[in-house]
Design a protein around this motif. Sequence first.
Motif, PDB file in Angstrom:
ATOM      1  N   THR A   1       0.846  -1.191   0.000  1.00  8.67           N
ATOM      2  CA  THR A   1       0.000   0.000   0.000  1.00  8.67           C
ATOM      3  C   THR A   1       0.883   1.243   0.000  1.00  8.67           C
ATOM      4  N   ALA A   2       0.269   2.390  -0.235  1.00 12.31           N
ATOM      5  CA  ALA A   2       1.009   3.646  -0.233  1.00 12.31           C
ATOM      6  C   ALA A   2       1.674   3.873   1.117  1.00 12.31           C
ATOM      7  N   LYS A   3       0.969   3.566   2.177  1.00 12.50           N
ATOM      8  CA  LYS A   3       1.527   3.761   3.513  1.00 12.50           C
ATOM      9  C   LYS A   3       2.717   2.824   3.752  1.00 12.50           C
ATOM     10  N   GLU A   4       2.614   1.573   3.308  1.00 14.96           N
ATOM     11  CA  GLU A   4       3.728   0.637   3.462  1.00 14.96           C
ATOM     12  C   GLU A   4       4.957   1.127   2.689  1.00 14.96           C
ATOM     13  N   LEU A   5       4.738   1.659   1.499  1.00 17.09           N
ATOM     14  CA  LEU A   5       5.849   2.192   0.706  1.00 17.09           C
ATOM     15  C   LEU A   5       6.482   3.398   1.400  1.00 17.09           C
ATOM     16  N   PHE A   6       5.659   4.247   2.017  1.00 16.98           N
ATOM     17  CA  PHE A   6       6.169   5.392   2.769  1.00 16.98           C
ATOM     18  C   PHE A   6       7.013   4.919   3.945  1.00 16.98           C
ATOM     19  N   ILE A   7       6.527   3.909   4.652  1.00 20.18           N
ATOM     20  CA  ILE A   7       7.266   3.374   5.804  1.00 20.18           C
ATOM     21  C   ILE A   7       8.617   2.823   5.352  1.00 20.18           C
ATOM     22  N   LEU A   8       8.625   2.071   4.255  1.00 23.17           N
ATOM     23  CA  LEU A   8       9.884   1.516   3.751  1.00 23.17           C
ATOM     24  C   LEU A   8      10.864   2.625   3.362  1.00 23.17           C
ATOM     25  N   ALA A   9      10.347   3.725   2.839  1.00 23.03           N
ATOM     26  CA  ALA A   9      11.200   4.817   2.388  1.00 23.03           C
ATOM     27  C   ALA A   9      11.761   5.640   3.549  1.00 23.03           C
ATOM     28  N   THR A  10      11.051   5.724   4.666  1.00 23.18           N
ATOM     29  CA  THR A  10      11.453   6.628   5.739  1.00 23.18           C
ATOM     30  C   THR A  10      11.953   5.938   7.003  1.00 23.18           C
ATOM     31  N   ARG A  11      11.687   4.676   7.174  1.00 18.00           N
ATOM     32  CA  ARG A  11      11.986   4.010   8.442  1.00 18.00           C
ATOM     33  C   ARG A  11      13.457   4.085   8.838  1.00 18.00           C
ATOM     34  N   GLN A  12      14.335   3.804   7.919  1.00 16.21           N
ATOM     35  CA  GLN A  12      15.750   3.788   8.245  1.00 16.21           C
ATOM     36  C   GLN A  12      16.223   5.174   8.683  1.00 16.21           C
ATOM     37  N   GLN A  13      15.790   6.215   7.975  1.00 13.65           N
ATOM     38  CA  GLN A  13      16.197   7.577   8.331  1.00 13.65           C
ATOM     39  C   GLN A  13      15.671   7.966   9.711  1.00 13.65           C
ATOM     40  N   VAL A  14      14.426   7.619   9.994  1.00 15.67           N
ATOM     41  CA  VAL A  14      13.832   7.957  11.285  1.00 15.67           C
ATOM     42  C   VAL A  14      14.536   7.193  12.400  1.00 15.67           C
ATOM     43  N   ALA A  15      14.839   5.929  12.172  1.00 20.39           N
ATOM     44  CA  ALA A  15      15.505   5.120  13.191  1.00 20.39           C
ATOM     45  C   ALA A  15      16.913   5.653  13.475  1.00 20.39           C
ATOM     46  N   GLU A  16      17.633   6.062  12.422  1.00 16.53           N
ATOM     47  CA  GLU A  16      18.976   6.604  12.617  1.00 16.53           C
ATOM     48  C   GLU A  16      18.939   7.946  13.331  1.00 16.53           C
ATOM     49  N   ALA A  17      17.953   8.760  13.034  1.00 21.71           N
ATOM     50  CA  ALA A  17      17.843  10.076  13.663  1.00 21.71           C
ATOM     51  C   ALA A  17      17.390   9.976  15.116  1.00 21.71           C
ATOM     52  N   ASN A  18      16.757   8.866  15.494  1.00 20.33           N
ATOM     53  CA  ASN A  18      16.224   8.690  16.842  1.00 20.33           C
ATOM     54  C   ASN A  18      16.754   7.404  17.473  1.00 20.33           C
ATOM     55  N   LYS A  19      18.078   7.289  17.480  1.00 22.49           N
ATOM     56  CA  LYS A  19      18.692   6.081  18.042  1.00 22.49           C
ATOM     57  C   LYS A  19      18.335   5.971  19.518  1.00 22.49           C
ATOM     58  N   GLY A  20      18.091   4.763  19.942  1.00 26.13           N
ATOM     59  CA  GLY A  20      17.771   4.521  21.337  1.00 26.13           C
ATOM     60  C   GLY A  20      16.278   4.494  21.618  1.00 26.13           C
ATOM     61  N   LEU A  21      15.464   4.962  20.680  1.00 26.62           N
ATOM     62  CA  LEU A  21      14.017   4.906  20.876  1.00 26.62           C
ATOM     63  C   LEU A  21      13.519   3.494  20.618  1.00 26.62           C
ATOM     64  N   PRO A  22      12.539   3.047  21.395  1.00 25.78           N
ATOM     65  CA  PRO A  22      11.963   1.728  21.128  1.00 25.78           C
ATOM     66  C   PRO A  22      11.241   1.705  19.773  1.00 25.78           C
ATOM     67  N   ASN A  23      11.082   0.515  19.256  1.00 26.38           N
ATOM     68  CA  ASN A  23      10.435   0.347  17.948  1.00 26.38           C
ATOM     69  C   ASN A  23       9.041   0.968  17.920  1.00 26.38           C
ATOM     70  N   ALA A  24       8.285   0.818  18.997  1.00 26.11           N
ATOM     71  CA  ALA A  24       6.925   1.365  19.048  1.00 26.11           C
ATOM     72  C   ALA A  24       6.933   2.884  18.884  1.00 26.11           C
ATOM     73  N   GLU A  25       7.920   3.553  19.490  1.00 28.99           N
ATOM     74  CA  GLU A  25       8.010   5.018  19.375  1.00 28.99           C
ATOM     75  C   GLU A  25       8.390   5.432  17.955  1.00 28.99           C
ATOM     76  N   ILE A  26       9.265   4.662  17.333  1.00 28.20           N
ATOM     77  CA  ILE A  26       9.644   4.959  15.947  1.00 28.20           C
ATOM     78  C   ILE A  26       8.426   4.812  15.044  1.00 28.20           C
ATOM     79  N   CYS A  27       7.632   3.790  15.279  1.00 22.35           N
ATOM     80  CA  CYS A  27       6.413   3.585  14.492  1.00 22.35           C
ATOM     81  C   CYS A  27       5.447   4.747  14.678  1.00 22.35           C
ATOM     82  N   LYS A  28       5.338   5.253  15.899  1.00 28.66           N
ATOM     83  CA  LYS A  28       4.462   6.405  16.150  1.00 28.66           C
ATOM     84  C   LYS A  28       4.959   7.638  15.404  1.00 28.66           C
ATOM     85  N   LEU A  29       6.282   7.849  15.395  1.00 31.96           N
ATOM     86  CA  LEU A  29       6.833   8.988  14.660  1.00 31.96           C
ATOM     87  C   LEU A  29       6.523   8.890  13.167  1.00 31.96           C
TER      88      LEU A  29
END
Length: 127
Positions: A21-49
């Motif tokens: 879906t469009a949302k899944e494609l957005f998640i795939l495109a942004t997840r790595q950048q968000v995770a790197e920018a917010n190191k130490g945050l739990p997965n649930a918080e990254i998903c919320k962001l």
Amino acid sequence: EKEKQAALKKMPPAAPPKAKTAKELFILATRQQVAEANKGLPNAEICKLIQDMWDLLSPEERERYAREEAADKSRYEQQKTRYDEQCKELGLAPLNMPRQPQPPGLLFEKMFMSKQPTEAAPAAARP
């Protein structure tokens, strides 16, 4: 030995991955950048962001992912058609083959009518 080889020939090919879906494609495109920018945050918080970022996307930005979704859906349909043809050649059921419909009362019977009523326990003898 020959039976094993014959059975292996009947194995279905690898099914094509589902369309995203469009949302899944957005998640795939942004997840790595968000995770790197917010190191130490739990997965649930990254998903919320990421969800918050998706909610704030403009219609034009969402349209980009909608176009990618349409392209991925087209890819899936083409691969699914090839997969179904290969399964048909092997005599196997195609992907997402519709199930036989069941009569409406069958589910009710399975849930409620199959249980046999329990017999009442005999009354205790009175003195």
